[in-house]
Write a protein that holds these residues in place. Structure first.
Motif, PDB file in Angstrom:
ATOM      1  N   VAL A  31      47.466  -3.274  19.669  1.00  0.00           N
ATOM      2  CA  VAL A  31      46.798  -2.472  20.694  1.00  0.00           C
ATOM      3  C   VAL A  31      45.673  -1.692  20.024  1.00  0.00           C
ATOM      4  O   VAL A  31      45.897  -0.926  19.101  1.00  0.00           O
ATOM      5  N   ARG A  34      44.132   2.456  24.476  1.00  0.00           N
ATOM      6  CA  ARG A  34      44.877   2.492  25.739  1.00  0.00           C
ATOM      7  C   ARG A  34      44.656   3.831  26.412  1.00  0.00           C
ATOM      8  O   ARG A  34      44.378   4.835  25.768  1.00  0.00           O
ATOM      9  N   VAL A  41      43.930  -5.210  23.757  1.00  0.00           N
ATOM     10  CA  VAL A  41      44.667  -5.851  22.662  1.00  0.00           C
ATOM     11  C   VAL A  41      43.675  -6.656  21.840  1.00  0.00           C
ATOM     12  O   VAL A  41      42.909  -7.451  22.382  1.00  0.00           O
TER      13      VAL A  41
END
Length: 64
Positions: A31, A34, A41
């Motif tokens: 990741v 976020r 990703v």
């Protein structure tokens, strides 16, 4: 980079985590960023690998 948009906002007040893995050890996924609306990703391939395709597994855990 693979952007993934959540179907509803997550990660507002409680635990927010995401994880990813690849189907072959020649690839690595992680990741990169976020927030409550999406995650990105990133996928890398080991130098010298001839593989061109594989599967990515993804999970997001969060709460309101």
């Amino acid at each position: 980079m693979l952007p993934y948009r959540f179907t509803s906002p997550v990660c507002r007040r409680k635990l927010c985590d995401g994880g990813s893995s690849c189907s072959d050890p020649a690839f690595q996924a992680g990741v990169r960023s976020r927030n409550e609306l999406q995650a990105v990703v990133g996928i890398t391939r080991n130098e010298g690998s001839q593989l061109a395709a594989g599967w990515v597994s993804w999970i997001a855990v969060g709460g309101h």
